[in-house]
Write a protein that holds these residues in place. Sequence first.
Motif, PDB file in Angstrom:
ATOM      1  N   TYR A  93       0.836  -1.188   0.000  1.00  0.00           N
ATOM      2  CA  TYR A  93       0.000   0.000   0.000  1.00  0.00           C
ATOM      3  C   TYR A  93       0.880   1.249   0.000  1.00  0.00           C
ATOM      4  O   TYR A  93       1.808   1.365   0.815  1.00  0.00           O
ATOM      5  N   TYR A  94       0.562   2.170  -0.901  1.00  0.00           N
ATOM      6  CA  TYR A  94       1.348   3.386  -1.074  1.00  0.00           C
ATOM      7  C   TYR A  94       0.515   4.617  -0.752  1.00  0.00           C
ATOM      8  O   TYR A  94      -0.609   4.769  -1.245  1.00  0.00           O
ATOM      9  N   CYS A  95       1.088   5.467   0.029  1.00  0.00           N
ATOM     10  CA  CYS A  95       0.475   6.770   0.292  1.00  0.00           C
ATOM     11  C   CYS A  95       0.776   7.691  -0.896  1.00  0.00           C
ATOM     12  O   CYS A  95       1.869   7.640  -1.476  1.00  0.00           O
ATOM     13  N   HIS A  96      -0.171   8.513  -1.244  1.00  0.00           N
ATOM     14  CA  HIS A  96      -0.014   9.433  -2.379  1.00  0.00           C
ATOM     15  C   HIS A  96      -0.588  10.797  -2.015  1.00  0.00           C
ATOM     16  O   HIS A  96      -1.639  10.896  -1.371  1.00  0.00           O
ATOM     17  N   VAL A  97       0.120  11.836  -2.430  1.00  0.00           N
ATOM     18  CA  VAL A  97      -0.427  13.184  -2.307  1.00  0.00           C
ATOM     19  C   VAL A  97      -0.208  13.918  -3.626  1.00  0.00           C
ATOM     20  O   VAL A  97       0.741  13.644  -4.360  1.00  0.00           O
ATOM     21  N   ASP A  98      -1.107  14.833  -3.888  1.00  0.00           N
ATOM     22  CA  ASP A  98      -1.014  15.685  -5.066  1.00  0.00           C
ATOM     23  C   ASP A  98      -0.826  17.122  -4.588  1.00  0.00           C
ATOM     24  O   ASP A  98      -1.637  17.631  -3.809  1.00  0.00           O
ATOM     25  N   ILE A  99       0.248  17.725  -5.054  1.00  0.00           N
ATOM     26  CA  ILE A  99       0.533  19.115  -4.696  1.00  0.00           C
ATOM     27  C   ILE A  99       0.704  19.882  -5.997  1.00  0.00           C
ATOM     28  O   ILE A  99       1.690  19.697  -6.707  1.00  0.00           O
ATOM     29  N   TRP A 100      -0.265  20.671  -6.298  1.00  0.00           N
ATOM     30  CA  TRP A 100      -0.257  21.496  -7.514  1.00  0.00           C
ATOM     31  C   TRP A 100       0.048  20.670  -8.769  1.00  0.00           C
ATOM     32  O   TRP A 100       0.830  21.082  -9.625  1.00  0.00           O
ATOM     33  N   GLY A 101      -0.573  19.491  -8.835  1.00  0.00           N
ATOM     34  CA  GLY A 101      -0.439  18.650 -10.013  1.00  0.00           C
ATOM     35  C   GLY A 101       0.762  17.723 -10.012  1.00  0.00           C
ATOM     36  O   GLY A 101       0.934  16.928 -10.929  1.00  0.00           O
ATOM     37  N   TYR A 102       1.584  17.834  -9.007  1.00  0.00           N
ATOM     38  CA  TYR A 102       2.731  16.936  -8.885  1.00  0.00           C
ATOM     39  C   TYR A 102       2.379  15.790  -7.925  1.00  0.00           C
ATOM     40  O   TYR A 102       1.769  16.010  -6.884  1.00  0.00           O
ATOM     41  N   ASP A 103       2.797  14.593  -8.321  1.00  0.00           N
ATOM     42  CA  ASP A 103       2.520  13.402  -7.523  1.00  0.00           C
ATOM     43  C   ASP A 103       3.706  13.062  -6.633  1.00  0.00           C
ATOM     44  O   ASP A 103       4.851  13.063  -7.088  1.00  0.00           O
ATOM     45  N   TYR A 104       3.400  12.744  -5.391  1.00  0.00           N
ATOM     46  CA  TYR A 104       4.420  12.289  -4.443  1.00  0.00           C
ATOM     47  C   TYR A 104       3.955  10.975  -3.830  1.00  0.00           C
ATOM     48  O   TYR A 104       2.772  10.809  -3.532  1.00  0.00           O
ATOM     49  N   TRP A 105       4.912  10.062  -3.640  1.00  0.00           N
ATOM     50  CA  TRP A 105       4.594   8.717  -3.171  1.00  0.00           C
ATOM     51  C   TRP A 105       5.421   8.352  -1.941  1.00  0.00           C
ATOM     52  O   TRP A 105       6.583   8.753  -1.819  1.00  0.00           O
ATOM     53  N   GLY A 106       4.792   7.549  -1.082  1.00  0.00           N
ATOM     54  CA  GLY A 106       5.526   6.970   0.017  1.00  0.00           C
ATOM     55  C   GLY A 106       6.299   5.756  -0.450  1.00  0.00           C
ATOM     56  O   GLY A 106       6.206   5.340  -1.607  1.00  0.00           O
ATOM     57  N   GLN A 107       7.032   5.165   0.467  1.00  0.00           N
ATOM     58  CA  GLN A 107       7.881   4.019   0.110  1.00  0.00           C
ATOM     59  C   GLN A 107       7.092   2.715   0.048  1.00  0.00           C
ATOM     60  O   GLN A 107       7.584   1.723  -0.480  1.00  0.00           O
ATOM     61  N   GLY A 108       5.882   2.733   0.570  1.00  0.00           N
ATOM     62  CA  GLY A 108       5.036   1.541   0.551  1.00  0.00           C
ATOM     63  C   GLY A 108       5.111   0.765   1.850  1.00  0.00           C
ATOM     64  O   GLY A 108       6.157   0.714   2.502  1.00  0.00           O
ATOM     65  N   THR A 109       3.990   0.170   2.214  1.00  0.00           N
ATOM     66  CA  THR A 109       3.936  -0.678   3.409  1.00  0.00           C
ATOM     67  C   THR A 109       3.158  -1.945   3.057  1.00  0.00           C
ATOM     68  O   THR A 109       2.112  -1.887   2.416  1.00  0.00           O
ATOM     69  N   GLN A 110       3.694  -3.071   3.459  1.00  0.00           N
ATOM     70  CA  GLN A 110       3.106  -4.357   3.082  1.00  0.00           C
ATOM     71  C   GLN A 110       1.922  -4.690   3.973  1.00  0.00           C
ATOM     72  O   GLN A 110       2.006  -4.608   5.211  1.00  0.00           O
ATOM     73  N   VAL A 111       0.834  -5.077   3.341  1.00  0.00           N
ATOM     74  CA  VAL A 111      -0.328  -5.613   4.053  1.00  0.00           C
ATOM     75  C   VAL A 111      -0.556  -7.029   3.541  1.00  0.00           C
ATOM     76  O   VAL A 111      -0.732  -7.236   2.337  1.00  0.00           O
ATOM     77  N   THR A 112      -0.535  -7.975   4.456  1.00  0.00           N
ATOM     78  CA  THR A 112      -0.742  -9.378   4.100  1.00  0.00           C
ATOM     79  C   THR A 112      -1.931  -9.917   4.884  1.00  0.00           C
ATOM     80  O   THR A 112      -1.949  -9.842   6.118  1.00  0.00           O
ATOM     81  N   VAL A 113      -2.911 -10.431   4.170  1.00  0.00           N
ATOM     82  CA  VAL A 113      -4.105 -10.999   4.791  1.00  0.00           C
ATOM     83  C   VAL A 113      -4.050 -12.505   4.562  1.00  0.00           C
ATOM     84  O   VAL A 113      -4.203 -12.983   3.443  1.00  0.00           O
ATOM     85  N   SER A 114      -3.825 -13.224   5.649  1.00  0.00           N
ATOM     86  CA  SER A 114      -3.649 -14.670   5.524  1.00  0.00           C
ATOM     87  C   SER A 114      -3.920 -15.339   6.863  1.00  0.00           C
ATOM     88  O   SER A 114      -3.646 -14.772   7.920  1.00  0.00           O
ATOM     89  N   SER A 115      -4.425 -16.550   6.783  1.00  0.00           N
ATOM     90  CA  SER A 115      -4.635 -17.317   8.007  1.00  0.00           C
ATOM     91  C   SER A 115      -3.432 -18.209   8.288  1.00  0.00           C
ATOM     92  O   SER A 115      -3.401 -18.927   9.290  1.00  0.00           O
TER      93      SER A 115
END
Length: 115
Positions: A93-115
């Motif tokens: 999962y990546y966080c994203h923000v838009d600042i005056w039309g420019y995209d910025y991204w986080g480094q990502g964080t893993q989400v695992t759904v498993s039993s």
Amino acid sequence: QVQLVESGGGLVQPGGSLRLSCAASATGFVINTMGWYRQAPGKQRELVATIFTGGSTKYADSVKGRFTISRDNAKNTVDLEMSSLKSEDTAIYYCHVDIWGYDYWGQGTQVTVSS
């Protein structure tokens, strides 16, 4: 310089809940939209949820009713509350923000759904 720092990913059982948080260091900038995307193995990155400056939101159909996005404009943070998680929610999962039309991204964080 804009930096995004994510936290809150991890391993959870199906039906469980997780909360993702993202803090944007964006002093002097006005952030427009904030949101979360995800990318599963072998798939393209897709929008999960986005929230606009005024508070209106948009969700992917696959997460409607299960995920809730929120933001704190004063703190430049955006959170994603995820419940009733399914195996198909497994992704980076990546966080994203838009600042005056420019995209910025986080480094990502893993989400695992498993039993």
